[in-house]
Write a protein that holds these residues in place. Structure first.
Motif, short mmCIF file in Angstrom:
data_model
loop_
_atom_site.label_atom_id
_atom_site.label_comp_id
_atom_site.label_asym_id
_atom_site.label_seq_id
_atom_site.Cartn_x
_atom_site.Cartn_y
_atom_site.Cartn_z
N ALA B 101 23.08 -18.55 5.44
CA ALA B 101 22.16 -17.97 6.41
C ALA B 101 22.62 -16.57 6.82
CB ALA B 101 22.04 -18.87 7.64
N GLY B 102 23.94 -16.41 7.00
CA GLY B 102 24.48 -15.10 7.37
C GLY B 102 24.13 -14.06 6.33
N LEU B 103 24.36 -14.44 5.06
CA LEU B 103 24.05 -13.53 3.97
C LEU B 103 22.55 -13.26 3.88
CD1 LEU B 103 26.22 -12.39 2.09
CD2 LEU B 103 25.38 -13.94 0.31
N ALA B 106 21.62 -10.82 6.57
CA ALA B 106 22.09 -9.46 6.28
C ALA B 106 21.23 -8.82 5.18
CB ALA B 106 23.56 -9.49 5.87
N LEU B 107 21.09 -9.54 4.07
CA LEU B 107 20.36 -8.97 2.93
C LEU B 107 18.87 -8.85 3.26
CD1 LEU B 107 21.63 -8.04 0.30
CD2 LEU B 107 20.73 -10.10 -0.80
N GLY B 108 18.34 -9.86 3.97
CA GLY B 108 16.93 -9.80 4.36
C GLY B 108 16.66 -8.61 5.26
N SER B 109 17.57 -8.32 6.19
CA SER B 109 17.40 -7.17 7.08
C SER B 109 17.46 -5.87 6.29
CB SER B 109 18.48 -7.14 8.17
OG SER B 109 18.53 -8.36 8.82
N LEU B 110 18.46 -5.80 5.40
CA LEU B 110 18.63 -4.57 4.63
C LEU B 110 17.37 -4.27 3.81
CD1 LEU B 110 20.60 -2.32 3.63
CD2 LEU B 110 21.13 -3.85 1.72
N LEU B 111 16.89 -5.28 3.08
CA LEU B 111 15.73 -5.05 2.21
C LEU B 111 14.44 -4.93 3.02
CD1 LEU B 111 17.82 -5.84 0.07
CD2 LEU B 111 16.01 -7.04 -1.14
N GLY B 112 14.42 -5.59 4.18
CA GLY B 112 13.22 -5.51 5.00
C GLY B 112 13.06 -4.16 5.67
N LEU B 113 14.20 -3.48 5.93
CA LEU B 113 14.15 -2.23 6.68
C LEU B 113 14.18 -1.00 5.79
CD1 LEU B 113 16.52 -3.19 9.60
CD2 LEU B 113 14.09 -2.73 9.76
N PRO B 162 15.66 -19.45 1.84
CA PRO B 162 14.64 -19.52 2.91
C PRO B 162 14.88 -18.49 4.01
CG PRO B 162 15.49 -21.71 2.42
CD PRO B 162 16.34 -20.75 1.65
N VAL B 163 16.16 -18.29 4.37
CA VAL B 163 16.46 -17.34 5.44
C VAL B 163 16.16 -15.92 4.99
CG1 VAL B 163 18.26 -16.45 6.96
CG2 VAL B 163 18.21 -18.87 6.38
N PHE B 164 16.61 -15.60 3.78
CA PHE B 164 16.35 -14.27 3.24
C PHE B 164 14.85 -13.98 3.21
CE2 PHE B 164 14.92 -11.88 -0.46
CZ PHE B 164 15.50 -10.65 -0.20
#
Lengths: 295, 278
Positions: B101-103, B106-113, B162-164
């Motif tokens: 979930a942590g990863l 992090a990766l979801g935020s990076l790619l989302g932003l 799912p989190v990503f």
């Protein structure tokens, strides 16, 4: 029917701060209103401003000077580039050509000397009204100063009693007032309003117009108001800028430019039914290509 | 205007509230949701007991009686094995979930932003997502070996996607008008992120986290069934080999209870967060 601001109370604020708002004396409408201490009003100079999106030219050759403290209404049919012009002045859109100066210096990206009131309130749904208004505060302000200013603004727009509520818990008119308070929080030299009352019902719109006059009387800030409502423009503005194609020259280049620039006579608040305004209304309607059915 | 408008607050405001305040309220149920929710499990338990006690439809190996399962549980508890199995499984799930979930966050935020990061990495992440996660098992066994790490990694893989996906797509779809308003009032970078973008995605992030947690339990059992010497998945496999259907059922009930418990705890955090952010 004459409805001076002082007799109008917005239904949904009658129990809150409307009394405080409407008791504010309305100043005369000298084109250059004197700003209150702390507030500034800056001049806006447009020279040859244009904007194209790809091959499509929306605006061209807009040149005019807006005096400090002036209220300029920008009128035009939909899609003619009214909002584009406003966004260029606020630095929300940086793709325009020509030169835009505020107080003699070029507009910056998201220029701090301006503040925008959008057509939608655009309040953060998870924040209280109070915290939404605080969003507009300049960062240089101390916490205590900020609190004081937000209180003052909520009082001004009649939302003091709604400060703790979330945006979804208040009406559309109140949300638009909160949005106006947020825009005023940085004490902008130029207030840019993009059809701020366009989504409101007719009655609320009239009340919001009076509120805007109160706000202008108190702050003296320069106001650029985009609207599609001819009566709103005549009621609020010192001058009305009609954007459109050059009527005399149908072969002119693509893109809207200044079709007319009219001085609106009379001091505010104006008699909504005056004959002088009726004549101007007819002229503006014909400029917009609408038959005003005058007999 | 000849009539004076009543000043009472009962009059409809000129501009009625855009949306009704608060959420749609459900009718209060007698005894609250907890009691109602227990009805079906109790009925099932009763049915189970009736079928095993009253009829000869199933042999005890096929379906042992509920009290047999219970006493199996007591027996395992007294030997200490039950607690060991549960703590080992729980520890694996929590470790794997935290990592995945942590990863994912992090990766979801990076790619989302960041559009650049999105263009660069999203095709790759999408390709990895397309691999059925269990396909990694043989490779993990080969590379990491049959130990704790390979199980935690597998669970992390299960929790990650799912989190990503939730964080990434939520950030991509944050109301552009709100973001522009934030920028217009002088917010950018980290401050804009903290003021507008992150709060706006809190609800989606939590649905992603809950899905990720469910996936973590799924992959725990998969990992433990394949190769382990302790844990609830091991208990399942061992019981099947020994014909201990009572223990097998016990393991299933315990997985249900633990899964539900962790999800409820996350749900409580979610409710608290939504109160603040939504």
């Amino acid at each position: 029917m004459i409805l001076p601001a002082s007799t109008l109370t917005e239904d949904d604020v009658s129990a809150t701060g409307a009394a405080a708002v409407s008791s504010v004396p309305i100043s005369g409408s000298s084109p250059v209103a004197r700003s209150r201490p702390g507030y500034t009003s800056l001049d806006v100079q447009l020279s040859g401003v244009g904007r194209s999106f790809g091959d499509h030219t929306v605006l061209r050759d807009v040149s005019l000077r807006v005096a400090p403290g002036e209220v300029l209404a920008i009128l035009g049919s939909s899609g003619c580039g009214k909002s584009t012009l406003l966004r260029a002045v606020g630095g929300l859109d940086t793709g325009s050509t020509g030169e835009i100066l505020i107080d003699g210096s070029a507009v910056q990206r998201y220029d701090e000397r301006t503040a925008v009131g959008f057509q939608e309130p655009r309040l953060l749904p998870w924040r209280s009204i109070y915290k939404n208004v605080s969003l507009g505060l300049p960062r240089s302000l101390s916490k205590a100063e900020g609190r004081e200013r937000v209180d003052e603004l909520l009082e001004l727009v009649g939302l003091k009693d709604r400060a703790a509520l979330r945006p979804r818990e208040i009406s559309g008119g109140m949300a638009q007032r909160a949005s106006l308070a947020r825009a005023l929080a940085r004490r902008p030299g130029v207030l840019l309003l993009d059809e701020p009352f366009g989504a409101l019902d007719a009655l609320t719109r009239l009340k919001m117009q009076d509120l805007l006059l109160d706000v202008h009387a108190q702050t003296g800030t320069t106001v650029l108001l985009v609207t599609h409502d001819v009566d709103e423009a005549l009621q609020l503005a010192d001058r009305v800028l009609l954007l459109g194609k050059n009527a005399e020259d149908p072969t002119a280049a693509e893109g809207a430019t200044i079709a007319r620039l009219l001085d609106v006579p009379g001091s505010r608040p104006r008699d909504r039914a005056s004959a002088e305004l009726a004549a101007l209304r007819g002229e503006l309607f014909s400029g917009l290509g609408v038959d005003s059915h005058t007999r | 205007m000849t009539e004076t408008l009543p000043a009472a607050p009962t009059t409809q405001p000129a501009d009625a509230p855009a949306r009704t305040p608060g959420r749609r309220r459900r009718r209060k149920l007698p005894g609250g949701g907890l009691l109602i929710g227990a009805v079906v499990p109790v009925l099932l338990l009763g049915l189970w007991w009736l079928v095993t006690e009253g009829t000869d439809t199933f042999s005890p190996v096929q379906l042992p009686a509920p009290q047999t399962v219970f006493s199996a549980g007591v027996g395992l508890f007294e030997s200490g094995d039950l607690i060991d199995h549960m703590t080992v499984s729980l520890q694996r799930v929590l470790l794997g979930f935290a990592a995945g979930a942590g990863l994912g966050l992090a990766l979801g935020s990076l790619l989302g932003l960041s559009s650049i990061a999105d263009a660069l990495l999203h095709p790759t992440v999408g390709a990895f997502r397309a691999v059925p996660s269990l396909a990694w098992v043989p490779l993990l066994l080969l590379w990491v070996g049959i130990d704790e790490d390979s199980k935690v990694i597998l669970i992390a893989i299960g929790a990650f996607f799912p989190v990503f996906t939730a964080v990434h797509s939520a950030l991509r779809h944050v109301d552009a008008q709100l973001v522009e308003a934030g920028r217009a009032f002088g917010f950018h970078g980290v401050r804009l992120l903290g003021t507008v973008q992150l709060p706006a995605v809190v609800p989606s992030v939590f649905s992603g986290l809950r899905l990720g947690l469910a996936q973590a339990w799924l992959f725990l059992v998969a990992a433990e069934l394949l190769a382990s010497s302790e844990g609830l998945g091991f208990l399942l496999d061992e019981s099947r080999n020994n014909g201990r259907t009572d223990r097998l059922l016990l393991a299933i009930v315990l997985l249900a209870l633990l899964g539900k418990l962790t999800d409820t705890l996350l749900g409580i955090v979610e409710r608290k967060a939504l109160k603040t952010w939504a």
